[in-house]
Write an enzyme that holds these catalytic residues in place. Structure first.
Site, PDB file in Angstrom:
ATOM      1  N   GLY A 115     -28.588 -27.875  71.106  1.00  0.00           N
ATOM      2  CA  GLY A 115     -28.632 -26.557  70.448  1.00  0.00           C
ATOM      3  C   GLY A 115     -27.805 -25.543  71.227  1.00  0.00           C
ATOM      4  O   GLY A 115     -27.873 -25.494  72.445  1.00  0.00           O
ATOM      5  N   ARG A 119     -16.235 -20.293  80.446  1.00  0.00           N
ATOM      6  CA  ARG A 119     -15.189 -19.450  81.056  1.00  0.00           C
ATOM      7  C   ARG A 119     -15.201 -19.582  82.578  1.00  0.00           C
ATOM      8  O   ARG A 119     -14.161 -19.726  83.230  1.00  0.00           O
ATOM      9  CB  ARG A 119     -15.446 -17.999  80.637  1.00  0.00           C
ATOM     10  N   ARG A 171     -12.223 -21.054  84.891  1.00  0.00           N
ATOM     11  CA  ARG A 171     -11.508 -20.165  85.828  1.00  0.00           C
ATOM     12  C   ARG A 171     -11.798 -20.506  87.285  1.00  0.00           C
ATOM     13  O   ARG A 171     -10.924 -20.398  88.133  1.00  0.00           O
ATOM     14  CB  ARG A 171     -11.817 -18.702  85.494  1.00  0.00           C
ATOM     15  N   ARG A 218     -25.376 -33.267  68.476  1.00  0.00           N
ATOM     16  CA  ARG A 218     -26.374 -34.192  69.010  1.00  0.00           C
ATOM     17  C   ARG A 218     -25.865 -35.576  68.626  1.00  0.00           C
ATOM     18  O   ARG A 218     -25.541 -35.795  67.468  1.00  0.00           O
ATOM     19  CB  ARG A 218     -27.755 -33.901  68.415  1.00  0.00           C
ATOM     20  N   ASP A 222     -32.457 -30.573  78.196  1.00  0.00           N
ATOM     21  CA  ASP A 222     -32.991 -31.794  78.805  1.00  0.00           C
ATOM     22  C   ASP A 222     -32.345 -33.081  78.266  1.00  0.00           C
ATOM     23  O   ASP A 222     -31.934 -33.950  79.041  1.00  0.00           O
ATOM     24  CB  ASP A 222     -34.515 -31.781  78.548  1.00  0.00           C
ATOM     25  N   THR A 268     -30.257 -23.406  76.964  1.00  0.00           N
ATOM     26  CA  THR A 268     -31.143 -23.516  75.793  1.00  0.00           C
ATOM     27  C   THR A 268     -31.977 -22.250  75.702  1.00  0.00           C
ATOM     28  O   THR A 268     -32.417 -21.730  76.737  1.00  0.00           O
ATOM     29  CB  THR A 268     -32.085 -24.737  75.866  1.00  0.00           C
ATOM     30  N   ASP A 297     -34.883 -22.059  74.748  1.00  0.00           N
ATOM     31  CA  ASP A 297     -36.318 -22.352  74.876  1.00  0.00           C
ATOM     32  C   ASP A 297     -36.916 -22.112  76.270  1.00  0.00           C
ATOM     33  O   ASP A 297     -38.127 -22.061  76.417  1.00  0.00           O
ATOM     34  CB  ASP A 297     -36.595 -23.809  74.483  1.00  0.00           C
ATOM     35  N   ASP A 333     -37.143 -24.207  78.709  1.00  0.00           N
ATOM     36  CA  ASP A 333     -38.088 -25.320  78.890  1.00  0.00           C
ATOM     37  C   ASP A 333     -37.540 -26.406  79.815  1.00  0.00           C
ATOM     38  O   ASP A 333     -37.769 -27.585  79.581  1.00  0.00           O
ATOM     39  CB  ASP A 333     -38.459 -25.924  77.521  1.00  0.00           C
ATOM     40  N   ARG A 353     -40.015 -25.466  70.715  1.00  0.00           N
ATOM     41  CA  ARG A 353     -40.707 -26.669  70.255  1.00  0.00           C
ATOM     42  C   ARG A 353     -41.842 -27.077  71.173  1.00  0.00           C
ATOM     43  O   ARG A 353     -42.916 -27.413  70.747  1.00  0.00           O
ATOM     44  CB  ARG A 353     -39.720 -27.830  70.178  1.00  0.00           C
ATOM     45  N   ALA A 401     -47.531  -7.527  70.755  1.00  0.00           N
ATOM     46  CA  ALA A 401     -48.228  -8.307  69.712  1.00  0.00           C
ATOM     47  C   ALA A 401     -49.733  -8.347  69.969  1.00  0.00           C
ATOM     48  O   ALA A 401     -50.172  -8.351  71.122  1.00  0.00           O
ATOM     49  CB  ALA A 401     -47.672  -9.723  69.688  1.00  0.00           C
ATOM     50  N   GLN A 429     -32.384 -16.482  66.106  1.00  0.00           N
ATOM     51  CA  GLN A 429     -32.683 -16.379  67.545  1.00  0.00           C
ATOM     52  C   GLN A 429     -31.645 -17.059  68.428  1.00  0.00           C
ATOM     53  O   GLN A 429     -31.592 -16.828  69.625  1.00  0.00           O
ATOM     54  CB  GLN A 429     -34.053 -17.030  67.836  1.00  0.00           C
TER      55      GLN A 429
HETATM   56  O1  F6P Z   1     -33.529 -26.372  71.458  1.00  0.00           O
HETATM   57  C1  F6P Z   1     -33.404 -25.121  70.954  1.00  0.00           C
HETATM   58  C2  F6P Z   1     -33.933 -25.021  69.551  1.00  0.00           C
HETATM   59  O2  F6P Z   1     -33.449 -23.799  69.081  1.00  0.00           O
HETATM   60  C3  F6P Z   1     -35.437 -25.126  69.393  1.00  0.00           C
HETATM   61  O3  F6P Z   1     -36.120 -23.957  69.745  1.00  0.00           O
HETATM   62  C4  F6P Z   1     -35.574 -25.462  67.930  1.00  0.00           C
HETATM   63  O4  F6P Z   1     -36.762 -26.103  67.666  1.00  0.00           O
HETATM   64  C5  F6P Z   1     -34.410 -26.359  67.726  1.00  0.00           C
HETATM   65  O5  F6P Z   1     -33.440 -26.028  68.695  1.00  0.00           O
HETATM   66  C6  F6P Z   1     -33.802 -26.296  66.347  1.00  0.00           C
HETATM   67  O6  F6P Z   1     -32.815 -27.265  66.270  1.00  0.00           O
HETATM   68  P1  F6P Z   1     -31.783 -27.415  65.070  1.00  0.00           P
HETATM   69  O7  F6P Z   1     -30.671 -26.476  65.331  1.00  0.00           O
HETATM   70  O8  F6P Z   1     -31.332 -28.819  65.143  1.00  0.00           O
HETATM   71  O9  F6P Z   1     -32.500 -27.042  63.812  1.00  0.00           O
END
Ligand code: F6P
Length: 319
Positions: free
Chosen positions: A11, A21, A25, A72, A103, A125, A127, A129, A171, A186, A251
């Site tokens: 992603g 960049r 460089r 991917r 990962d 990423t 996330d 994570d 995720r 929130a 996002q």
């Molecule tokens: O890994 C980043 C992410 O944006 C996750 O938060 C989300 O679940 C996933 O990728 C969505 O993946 P795709 O772009 O394949 O729909």
């Protein structure tokens, strides 16, 4: 090392271009030739490589997405795919590879290094994570994008005196929800790491309503469940006028924040320095504002800590 390559994988995340960049460089500054690999590992297998110069990465530090494109790739997960990738790299006399991704992308890079080809990972990423780094590239921008959305939702929520359930990405980890939920005020934050009691969420909503709250916002991480499930439960239990918003891929886009540009620049430069020093099989990361190099094994065996303190703080402030 005289010739290296860089690719983005998985992603996309804001700040990846800043990292590309910096790799190009810094590489040039170290008298290296730097190749860009297009379309991630899939492009590597197809030989989609091009020599980059300082100008090829001009005017990209502020751009979201990745100019190298991403993918991917199932074939690359196989032993034969990894061998083919190494052959492509060697045919182009490339001696080291920088992989910007998450990962899954590092597992591929790790395989190449195990097979004798030097790689360095840059955590990219939204996330947040990945063990071994306190922040991943793109997370800060994504949180700011979510906050902007929450602020806008709040305007209409107040006008109509509604309850909103907002679903955010993540995720396996709820950091986007947690950070955006705390900074967006929130009422409840639902994340995969901490089990939630729906009765408690509903009680908090009712208590707020009784005290005169005109609207409420619940943030749900996609790893918990679909926001519409939570929305239906709230509607049924409270009778409140409830709406659901799924923020989705919004996002992942947008111009990277100053923090992500800085992080991408620092990560990219350090990745090149590591290859230059003959290091491989490592991911760069940030810990206590210092750029570190962590082995892929430590990344894969690492455990992500949930910020319970932040979670409790958000609960105590959104009364
Ligand atoms: O890994 C980043 C992410 O944006 C996750 O938060 C989300 O679940 C996933 O990728 C969505 O993946 P795709 O772009 O394949 O729909």
């Amino acid at each position: 090392m005289k010739r290296i390559a860089v690719l983005t994988s998985g992603g996309d995340a804001p700040g990846m271009n800043a990292a590309v960049r910096a790799v190009v460089r810094r590489g040039i500054a170290c008298d290296m030739e730097v190749y860009g690999v297009y379309h991630g590992y899939a492009g590597l297998l197809d030989g989609q490589l091009a020599l980059m110069n300082a100008g090829s990465v001009g005017d990209i530090i502020q751009r979201g997405g990745t100019i190298l494109y991403t993918s991917r790739c199932d074939e690359f997960r196989t032993d034969a795919g990894q061998q083919k990738a190494i052959e492509q790299l060697k045919a182009n006399e490339i001696e080291g590879l920088v992989v910007i991704g998450g990962d899954g992308s590092f597992r591929g890079a790790h395989k190449l290094t195990e097979k004798g080809f030097p790689t360095i990972g840059i955590p990219g990423t939204i996330d947040n994570d990945i063990p071994g780094t306190e922040m991943t590239l793109g997370f800060d921008t994504a949180v700011n994008t979510v906050i902007e959305a929450i602020d806008k939702i709040r305007d209409t929520a107040t006008s109509h005196e509604r309850t909103y359930v907002v679903e955010v990405m993540g995720r396996h980890r709820g950091d986007i929800a947690l950070w955006a939920g705390l900074s967006g005020g929130a009422e409840s934050i639902l994340i995969p790491e901490i089990e939630h009691e729906m009765d408690e969420v509903i009680q908090r909503l009712m208590d707020g309503h009784r005290r005169g709250k005109k609207h409420s916002i619940i943030i749900v991480s996609e790893g918990v469940c679909s926001a519409s499930v939570i929305g239906d439960q709230i509607k049924e239990a409270t009778g409140f006028d409830t709406r659901v918003t799924v923020l989705g891929h919004v996002q992942r886009g947008g111009s990277p924040s100053a923090y992500d540009r800085m992080l991408g620049s620092r990560f990219g430069a350090r990745a090149v320095d590591l290859l230059q020093k003959g290091e491989a099989g490592r991911m760069v990361g940030i810990q206590q504002n210092r750029i570190v190099a962590v082995t892929f094994d430590d990344v894969f065996n690492g455990v992500l800590k949930t910020d319970n303190e932040m979670y409790e703080l958000s609960k105590s402030l959104s009364i």
